[in-house]
Write a protein that holds these residues in place. Sequence first.
Motif, short mmCIF file in Angstrom:
data_model
loop_
_atom_site.label_atom_id
_atom_site.label_comp_id
_atom_site.label_asym_id
_atom_site.label_seq_id
_atom_site.Cartn_x
_atom_site.Cartn_y
_atom_site.Cartn_z
N THR A 299 97.92 13.44 -14.13
CA THR A 299 98.36 14.74 -14.71
C THR A 299 98.17 15.45 -13.40
OG1 THR A 299 96.88 14.79 -16.96
CG2 THR A 299 96.47 16.86 -15.51
N PHE A 300 98.73 16.52 -13.00
CA PHE A 300 99.12 17.17 -11.67
C PHE A 300 98.34 18.05 -11.39
CE2 PHE A 300 102.03 13.39 -11.48
CZ PHE A 300 101.27 13.16 -10.36
N ILE A 301 97.17 19.30 -10.98
CA ILE A 301 97.05 20.59 -11.00
C ILE A 301 97.10 20.99 -9.69
CG2 ILE A 301 95.21 21.87 -11.26
CD1 ILE A 301 93.60 19.17 -12.63
N ALA A 302 98.46 22.21 -10.33
CA ALA A 302 98.41 22.87 -8.80
C ALA A 302 97.06 23.59 -7.77
CB ALA A 302 98.99 24.48 -8.93
N SER A 303 97.77 23.58 -6.82
CA SER A 303 95.85 24.26 -6.28
C SER A 303 96.15 25.84 -6.04
CB SER A 303 96.76 23.57 -4.36
OG SER A 303 97.75 23.65 -4.37
N LEU A 304 94.67 25.99 -4.90
CA LEU A 304 94.68 27.08 -5.69
C LEU A 304 95.15 27.79 -4.63
CD1 LEU A 304 91.04 27.68 -6.25
CD2 LEU A 304 92.25 28.57 -7.61
N PRO A 305 96.37 29.19 -4.31
CA PRO A 305 96.34 29.72 -3.68
C PRO A 305 94.74 30.52 -2.56
CG PRO A 305 96.83 31.77 -5.79
CD PRO A 305 95.95 30.36 -5.35
N GLU A 306 95.72 30.11 -1.28
CA GLU A 306 94.43 30.35 -0.23
C GLU A 306 94.10 30.86 0.02
OE1 GLU A 306 96.86 30.52 3.79
OE2 GLU A 306 97.79 28.62 3.10
N ASN A 307 94.00 32.61 -0.41
CA ASN A 307 92.70 33.67 -0.79
C ASN A 307 92.47 33.73 -2.35
OD1 ASN A 307 94.82 34.10 -2.56
ND2 ASN A 307 94.83 36.09 -1.69
N GLU A 308 92.25 32.60 -2.45
CA GLU A 308 90.91 32.56 -3.87
C GLU A 308 89.68 31.70 -3.96
OE1 GLU A 308 91.76 33.66 -6.77
OE2 GLU A 308 93.10 34.84 -5.32
N SER A 309 88.87 32.17 -3.79
CA SER A 309 87.51 31.21 -3.46
C SER A 309 87.24 30.41 -4.91
CB SER A 309 86.72 32.60 -4.04
OG SER A 309 84.72 31.43 -3.62
N THR A 310 86.73 29.11 -4.56
CA THR A 310 86.35 28.61 -6.25
C THR A 310 85.20 28.48 -6.56
OG1 THR A 310 85.57 27.25 -4.80
CG2 THR A 310 87.51 26.31 -4.98
N GLU A 311 84.86 30.15 -6.29
CA GLU A 311 83.27 30.58 -6.84
C GLU A 311 83.53 31.17 -7.99
OE1 GLU A 311 80.38 32.36 -3.68
OE2 GLU A 311 80.92 31.42 -2.91
N LYS A 312 82.39 31.53 -9.13
CA LYS A 312 82.99 31.84 -10.25
C LYS A 312 82.71 33.65 -10.29
CE LYS A 312 81.53 31.31 -15.42
NZ LYS A 312 81.45 30.47 -16.63
N TYR A 313 81.80 33.43 -9.54
CA TYR A 313 81.48 34.82 -10.02
C TYR A 313 81.37 35.33 -8.32
CZ TYR A 313 79.93 34.23 -14.18
OH TYR A 313 80.57 34.83 -15.70
N ASP A 314 81.50 36.48 -7.63
CA ASP A 314 81.61 36.75 -6.39
C ASP A 314 79.97 37.23 -6.36
OD1 ASP A 314 82.18 37.53 -3.81
OD2 ASP A 314 82.38 39.85 -4.30
N ASP A 315 79.46 37.13 -4.97
CA ASP A 315 77.80 38.62 -4.79
C ASP A 315 78.23 38.92 -5.76
OD1 ASP A 315 77.96 35.21 -3.86
OD2 ASP A 315 78.18 36.48 -1.53
N SER A 316 79.00 40.94 -5.39
CA SER A 316 78.66 41.78 -6.02
C SER A 316 78.65 41.79 -7.55
CB SER A 316 79.84 42.04 -5.59
OG SER A 316 80.77 41.80 -6.08
N VAL A 317 78.65 40.38 -7.93
CA VAL A 317 78.68 40.61 -9.44
C VAL A 317 76.93 40.45 -9.39
CG1 VAL A 317 78.96 39.52 -11.66
CG2 VAL A 317 80.89 39.88 -10.24
N GLY A 318 76.42 39.56 -9.14
CA GLY A 318 75.01 39.54 -9.41
C GLY A 318 74.20 41.08 -8.74
N VAL A 319 74.78 41.49 -7.40
CA VAL A 319 74.07 42.36 -7.32
C VAL A 319 74.39 43.79 -8.41
CG1 VAL A 319 74.27 44.56 -5.18
CG2 VAL A 319 74.82 42.23 -4.91
#
Length: 73
Positions: A21-41
């Motif tokens: 199985t071959f999976i495409a890579s993420l675009p350069e400006n995308e993060s691998t984190e599920k949530y941004d820090d601003s969500v918790g805030v």
Amino acid sequence: MPIDAQITYLEKLRCNLCGTTFIASLPENESTEKYDDSVGVMVALLRYGCGLPFYRLSKLQSILGIPLADSTA
């Protein structure tokens, strides 16, 4: 809208000969984190600053089309 989301779907392709199985890579400006820090805030501000229960925040987000589990906080 209290919490905004962007969903990125990665294309997956499977080789019929070897089954790899071959999976495409993420675009350069995308993060691998599920949530941004601003969500918790934002969740903390709505819960403890405004007194909005977690289940109501979850319901509000689902009505707006961006599901957020009440267990996220």
